[in-house]
Structures are given as structure tokens and as C-alpha cells.
Design an enzyme around this catalytic site. Sequence first.
Site, PDB file in Angstrom:
ATOM      1  NE  ARG A 182      50.334  24.706  41.628  1.00  0.00           N
ATOM      2  CZ  ARG A 182      49.246  24.623  43.226  1.00  0.00           C
ATOM      3  NH1 ARG A 182      48.447  24.973  43.150  1.00  0.00           N
ATOM      4  NH2 ARG A 182      49.767  23.384  44.421  1.00  0.00           N
ATOM      5  CB  VAL A 206      49.265  18.463  45.183  1.00  0.00           C
ATOM      6  CG1 VAL A 206      48.703  19.307  46.693  1.00  0.00           C
ATOM      7  CG2 VAL A 206      50.017  19.816  45.175  1.00  0.00           C
ATOM      8  CG  HIS A 235      47.073  20.070  51.678  1.00  0.00           C
ATOM      9  ND1 HIS A 235      48.749  20.382  52.095  1.00  0.00           N
ATOM     10  CD2 HIS A 235      46.548  19.620  52.853  1.00  0.00           C
ATOM     11  CE1 HIS A 235      48.173  20.914  53.159  1.00  0.00           C
ATOM     12  NE2 HIS A 235      46.913  20.688  54.205  1.00  0.00           N
ATOM     13  CB  CYS A 270      32.785  15.547  35.747  1.00  0.00           C
ATOM     14  SG  CYS A 270      32.161  13.807  36.645  1.00  0.00           S
ATOM     15  CB  CYS A 278      27.718  14.095  36.113  1.00  0.00           C
ATOM     16  SG  CYS A 278      28.413  15.698  36.575  1.00  0.00           S
ATOM     17  CB  THR A 303      56.444  22.608  55.695  1.00  0.00           C
ATOM     18  OG1 THR A 303      55.190  23.126  56.198  1.00  0.00           O
ATOM     19  CG2 THR A 303      56.873  21.693  57.203  1.00  0.00           C
ATOM     20  CG  ASN A 338      62.425  25.884  56.595  1.00  0.00           C
ATOM     21  OD1 ASN A 338      62.854  27.019  55.795  1.00  0.00           O
ATOM     22  ND2 ASN A 338      61.480  25.118  56.622  1.00  0.00           N
ATOM     23  CD  GLU A 369      63.028  31.540  55.704  1.00  0.00           C
ATOM     24  OE1 GLU A 369      63.902  32.299  54.910  1.00  0.00           O
ATOM     25  OE2 GLU A 369      60.900  31.132  55.522  1.00  0.00           O
TER      26      GLU A 369
HETATM   27  C1  BV8 Z   1      40.682  23.143  57.568  1.00  0.00           C
HETATM   28  C2  BV8 Z   1      46.073  22.406  48.295  1.00  0.00           C
HETATM   29  C3  BV8 Z   1      38.785  22.147  58.691  1.00  0.00           C
HETATM   30  C4  BV8 Z   1      45.276  23.416  47.218  1.00  0.00           C
HETATM   31  C5  BV8 Z   1      47.029  23.232  50.453  1.00  0.00           C
HETATM   32  C6  BV8 Z   1      44.533  27.042  62.361  1.00  0.00           C
HETATM   33  C7  BV8 Z   1      44.515  27.818  62.785  1.00  0.00           C
HETATM   34  C8  BV8 Z   1      45.649  28.809  61.852  1.00  0.00           C
HETATM   35  C9  BV8 Z   1      44.516  28.749  61.009  1.00  0.00           C
HETATM   36  C10 BV8 Z   1      43.452  27.504  60.245  1.00  0.00           C
HETATM   37  C11 BV8 Z   1      43.577  26.953  61.117  1.00  0.00           C
HETATM   38  N1  BV8 Z   1      43.193  25.414  60.901  1.00  0.00           N
HETATM   39  C12 BV8 Z   1      42.453  25.915  59.558  1.00  0.00           C
HETATM   40  C13 BV8 Z   1      42.879  26.984  59.481  1.00  0.00           C
HETATM   41  C14 BV8 Z   1      42.084  26.945  58.100  1.00  0.00           C
HETATM   42  C15 BV8 Z   1      43.585  27.346  57.403  1.00  0.00           C
HETATM   43  C16 BV8 Z   1      44.713  27.545  57.098  1.00  0.00           C
HETATM   44  O1  BV8 Z   1      45.793  27.375  57.902  1.00  0.00           O
HETATM   45  N2  BV8 Z   1      45.347  28.576  57.044  1.00  0.00           N
HETATM   46  C17 BV8 Z   1      46.638  29.556  57.175  1.00  0.00           C
HETATM   47  C18 BV8 Z   1      46.769  29.637  55.569  1.00  0.00           C
HETATM   48  C19 BV8 Z   1      46.960  30.371  57.857  1.00  0.00           C
HETATM   49  N3  BV8 Z   1      44.047  25.384  56.681  1.00  0.00           N
HETATM   50  C20 BV8 Z   1      43.136  24.766  55.766  1.00  0.00           C
HETATM   51  O2  BV8 Z   1      41.975  25.387  55.590  1.00  0.00           O
HETATM   52  C21 BV8 Z   1      42.957  23.513  55.328  1.00  0.00           C
HETATM   53  N4  BV8 Z   1      41.284  23.095  56.199  1.00  0.00           N
HETATM   54  O3  BV8 Z   1      41.358  22.509  58.769  1.00  0.00           O
HETATM   55  O4  BV8 Z   1      40.008  22.310  57.495  1.00  0.00           O
HETATM   56  C22 BV8 Z   1      38.839  23.864  58.821  1.00  0.00           C
HETATM   57  C23 BV8 Z   1      38.090  24.684  57.561  1.00  0.00           C
HETATM   58  C24 BV8 Z   1      36.827  25.716  57.085  1.00  0.00           C
HETATM   59  C25 BV8 Z   1      37.903  26.684  58.497  1.00  0.00           C
HETATM   60  C26 BV8 Z   1      38.026  26.178  59.303  1.00  0.00           C
HETATM   61  C27 BV8 Z   1      39.068  25.306  59.659  1.00  0.00           C
HETATM   62  C28 BV8 Z   1      43.071  22.815  54.625  1.00  0.00           C
HETATM   63  C29 BV8 Z   1      44.239  23.543  54.094  1.00  0.00           C
HETATM   64  C30 BV8 Z   1      44.991  22.885  52.882  1.00  0.00           C
HETATM   65  C31 BV8 Z   1      45.017  23.479  51.866  1.00  0.00           C
HETATM   66  N5  BV8 Z   1      45.998  23.925  50.962  1.00  0.00           N
HETATM   67  N6  BV8 Z   1      47.597  22.301  49.216  1.00  0.00           N
HETATM   68  C32 BV8 Z   1      47.813  23.743  46.410  1.00  0.00           C
HETATM   69  O5  BV8 Z   1      48.506  23.033  46.407  1.00  0.00           O
HETATM   70  O6  BV8 Z   1      47.023  24.060  45.768  1.00  0.00           O
HETATM   71  S1  BV8 Z   1      47.850  23.694  51.399  1.00  0.00           S
HETATM   72  C33 BV8 Z   1      49.228  24.171  50.781  1.00  0.00           C
HETATM   73  O7  BV8 Z   1      50.550  25.492  51.656  1.00  0.00           O
HETATM   74  C34 BV8 Z   1      50.156  23.520  49.948  1.00  0.00           C
HETATM   75  O8  BV8 Z   1      49.571  22.270  50.461  1.00  0.00           O
HETATM   76  C35 BV8 Z   1      51.641  23.232  50.667  1.00  0.00           C
HETATM   77  O9  BV8 Z   1      52.374  22.686  50.915  1.00  0.00           O
HETATM   78  C36 BV8 Z   1      51.221  23.831  51.586  1.00  0.00           C
HETATM   79  C37 BV8 Z   1      51.955  24.527  52.990  1.00  0.00           C
HETATM   80  O10 BV8 Z   1      53.010  25.145  51.955  1.00  0.00           O
HETATM   81  P1  BV8 Z   1      54.716  24.860  52.962  1.00  0.00           P
HETATM   82  O11 BV8 Z   1      54.555  23.465  52.279  1.00  0.00           O
HETATM   83  O12 BV8 Z   1      55.025  24.443  54.042  1.00  0.00           O
HETATM   84  O13 BV8 Z   1      55.164  25.751  51.804  1.00  0.00           O
HETATM   85  P2  BV8 Z   1      55.857  26.951  51.664  1.00  0.00           P
HETATM   86  O14 BV8 Z   1      56.241  27.945  50.409  1.00  0.00           O
HETATM   87  O15 BV8 Z   1      54.853  28.087  52.508  1.00  0.00           O
HETATM   88  O16 BV8 Z   1      57.386  27.191  52.551  1.00  0.00           O
HETATM   89  C38 BV8 Z   1      58.304  26.128  51.990  1.00  0.00           C
HETATM   90  C39 BV8 Z   1      58.803  26.541  53.393  1.00  0.00           C
HETATM   91  O17 BV8 Z   1      60.404  25.742  52.661  1.00  0.00           O
HETATM   92  C40 BV8 Z   1      59.635  27.774  53.449  1.00  0.00           C
HETATM   93  O18 BV8 Z   1      60.208  27.696  54.741  1.00  0.00           O
HETATM   94  C41 BV8 Z   1      61.198  27.214  53.062  1.00  0.00           C
HETATM   95  O19 BV8 Z   1      62.534  27.843  53.968  1.00  0.00           O
HETATM   96  C42 BV8 Z   1      61.326  26.304  52.727  1.00  0.00           C
HETATM   97  N7  BV8 Z   1      62.393  25.387  51.763  1.00  0.00           N
HETATM   98  C43 BV8 Z   1      62.915  26.316  50.985  1.00  0.00           C
HETATM   99  N8  BV8 Z   1      63.767  25.481  49.748  1.00  0.00           N
HETATM  100  C44 BV8 Z   1      64.205  24.581  50.982  1.00  0.00           C
HETATM  101  C45 BV8 Z   1      63.766  25.077  52.123  1.00  0.00           C
HETATM  102  N9  BV8 Z   1      63.798  24.146  53.436  1.00  0.00           N
HETATM  103  C46 BV8 Z   1      64.702  23.299  52.769  1.00  0.00           C
HETATM  104  N10 BV8 Z   1      65.771  23.223  51.948  1.00  0.00           N
HETATM  105  C47 BV8 Z   1      65.183  23.649  51.173  1.00  0.00           C
HETATM  106  N11 BV8 Z   1      65.436  23.943  49.819  1.00  0.00           N
END
Ligand code: BV8
Length: 245
Positions: free
Chosen positions: A70, A102, A118, A151, A154, A191, A216, A218
Site C-alpha cells: 500500500r 491514512v 485512523h 523499533c 528497543c 465513505t 458518494n 452510491e
Molecule cells: C473502536 C486503518 C472501540 C487501518 C481503519 C459499532 C458498530 C459496529 C461495529 C463497531 C462499532 N464500534 C466499533 C466497531 C468495530 C469496528 C468497526 O467499525 N467495524 C466495521 C467493519 C463494522 N470499529 C473499530 O474497531 C474501531 N475501534 O471502535 O474501538 C472498540 C474496540 C473493540 C471492540 C469494539 C469497539 C477502529 C476502526 C478503525 C479501523 N481502521 N483504517 C488501515 O488503513 O490499514 S478503517 C478503514 O475503513 C480505513 O480507514 C477506511 O477509511 C475506513 C472506512 O472505509 P471508507 O473510507 O468508507 O472506504 P470504503 O472503501 O469502505 O468506501 C469508499 C466509499 O467511497 C464507497 O462508499 C464508494 O462508493 C465511495 N467512492 C468511491 N469513489 C468515490 C466515492 N465517493 C465519491 N467520489 C468518488 N470518486
Amino acid sequence: MTSALATVAARISAAARLTILTGAGVSAVSGVPTFRGREGLWRNFRPEDLATAAAFQRDPALVWEWYRWRRERIARCDPNAAHRVIATWSNGDGCRVITQNVDDLHIRAGTRDLVRLHGSIWESKCWRACGQPPWREDTRGVSPSPASGTCPACGGLARPGVVWFGESLDPSDVVSALACCDCDVFLTVGTSAIVHPAAGLVHEARRRGAFTVEINLEPTPASAVVDVAVHGRAEDILPRLLQGG
Ligand code: BV8
């Protein structure tokens, strides 16, 4: 100019406080793979399979291979028109930007006062959390050497300096993001509105009285909540909004 764009442009120009939340869709046209789009997959792994501490514990080499892939992809990407419009707005008064991305493209576009929920793919940190602060490995154009996998303090294993699924966000970032929900207009751009707590911010902004807009390609789970859902590419829509719709 559609009436929806005219309405949104009018709201933005009248807003004393504008907040913009971005996701991977803002960087898509720059060449950064989105998470849930077709090109978001890597060797048929889902991001949720690799972006976790458990995956890193199990196979740090595989996870580093994904992040290095990436980094090399992102190193060849530049900010696009969407990033530039958001940077312009952020350099005005009352505009705050929150990103889930990120890739640091908002920073390279000159966005001021960015809340990075993030973390950054260009940062690494100690897997053992020995106390060494995160360090940057911004090696655009050159893939980081394997030595960067350790690191500097360490000598233990380094890990990517991002927030993984199942990890808590930096509390100060969450406080900042919630404060940004006190705004007149809240734009959620590019998003899928699936990942929390970021996905909850548009709901919170609406609860606090903001005029909410989604841009977005969609519909997403946020579409039913916002005041206006604009379907189109961020890199096309945002420049038109900057011009007044
Ligand atoms: C946490 C870094 C406390 C890593 C990332 C509540 C409900 C349900 C689940 C949870 C909840 N609370 C917590 C959770 C669990 C989890 C979660 O949300 N899971 C999801 C999968 C259901 N959340 C967590 O774990 C978070 N921590 O809450 O801590 C906790 C702790 C333990 C247990 C419970 C709670 C931490 C989340 C952070 C994860 N890390 N990234 C890396 O990058 O390697 S998230 C990752 O997804 C990226 O950062 C990314 O940005 C993010 C979101 O995705 P999107 O940005 O939306 O990207 P995506 O591809 O999905 O969509 C793109 C969109 O763009 C599409 O809609 C598309 O149509 C559109 N698009 C495309 N092209 C265009 C466009 N729009 C306009 N113009 C265009 N040209």
C-alpha cells in the site's frame, strides 16, 4: 447546476462552521485503493482480515507485506481536486476536516488542522509499546527497507502506525471529532459509512442541528439520515460546490 447542488452550495457559503468527514472515496481517483471497492482487495484478503492486531500477531510478515504494498501504491499518488477544495475550505475560518484515510493526501494538499482518526500509513510504532514515540517512514517512491520493520529504541518488532479494527482510537482524536459535530453544515464525502466510530459522526452532527450532506457514488447507510444525498464523484462535485454549485 442541479437544485440539490445549489442548495448545498448556498448552505456552505452561509455556514460559519463547516465540518467535512472523508473516507477512501476521496482518494480513489488519485489511485489509492478503496477498502470495499473491487481494487480494495489484496490477494483476496479483506482489510478487516489484515488490519487487526490478531493478524499481525499471527503473521507480521504478511501484514507488513500488505502495508508495504500500500505504501508503494500511495507513494505514486498525488492529491486530487477533491483534496484541493477541502484544503481551500480548511484554510478559511470555521472549517474542520476529519479523515478516516491514512494516506496523508489531505496533508500534502495543505489541509489545516486535520483530525486523522485512523493514523497514517507513513508512521510506524513499536509493537511492544516500549515507549518509543511513533516515527515516520515517508519513503515516497522507495519501498521502506526491511530494517524499517524494527523499533529504533528497543530493536523489537515495529508495526504500522494506524488504528486497527478492534483497537480504540486516540481519545483526543475522538474528542476533537465530536467537537467538530457542532457545526452548521456537515459533509460526509467518499465513505461507505460502515466503520465506527467515524460512521456515527454524521448522526451526531444532525442531532446537534447541523445541515447534513452526503457525497458518494452510491447510497450508504448514511443516505437515509442526511438532509441531502448527492450522487457523484467527489473530485467533480466539490469543485462545483466551491464555485457556488
Ligand atoms: C473502536 C486503518 C472501540 C487501518 C481503519 C459499532 C458498530 C459496529 C461495529 C463497531 C462499532 N464500534 C466499533 C466497531 C468495530 C469496528 C468497526 O467499525 N467495524 C466495521 C467493519 C463494522 N470499529 C473499530 O474497531 C474501531 N475501534 O471502535 O474501538 C472498540 C474496540 C473493540 C471492540 C469494539 C469497539 C477502529 C476502526 C478503525 C479501523 N481502521 N483504517 C488501515 O488503513 O490499514 S478503517 C478503514 O475503513 C480505513 O480507514 C477506511 O477509511 C475506513 C472506512 O472505509 P471508507 O473510507 O468508507 O472506504 P470504503 O472503501 O469502505 O468506501 C469508499 C466509499 O467511497 C464507497 O462508499 C464508494 O462508493 C465511495 N467512492 C468511491 N469513489 C468515490 C466515492 N465517493 C465519491 N467520489 C468518488 N470518486
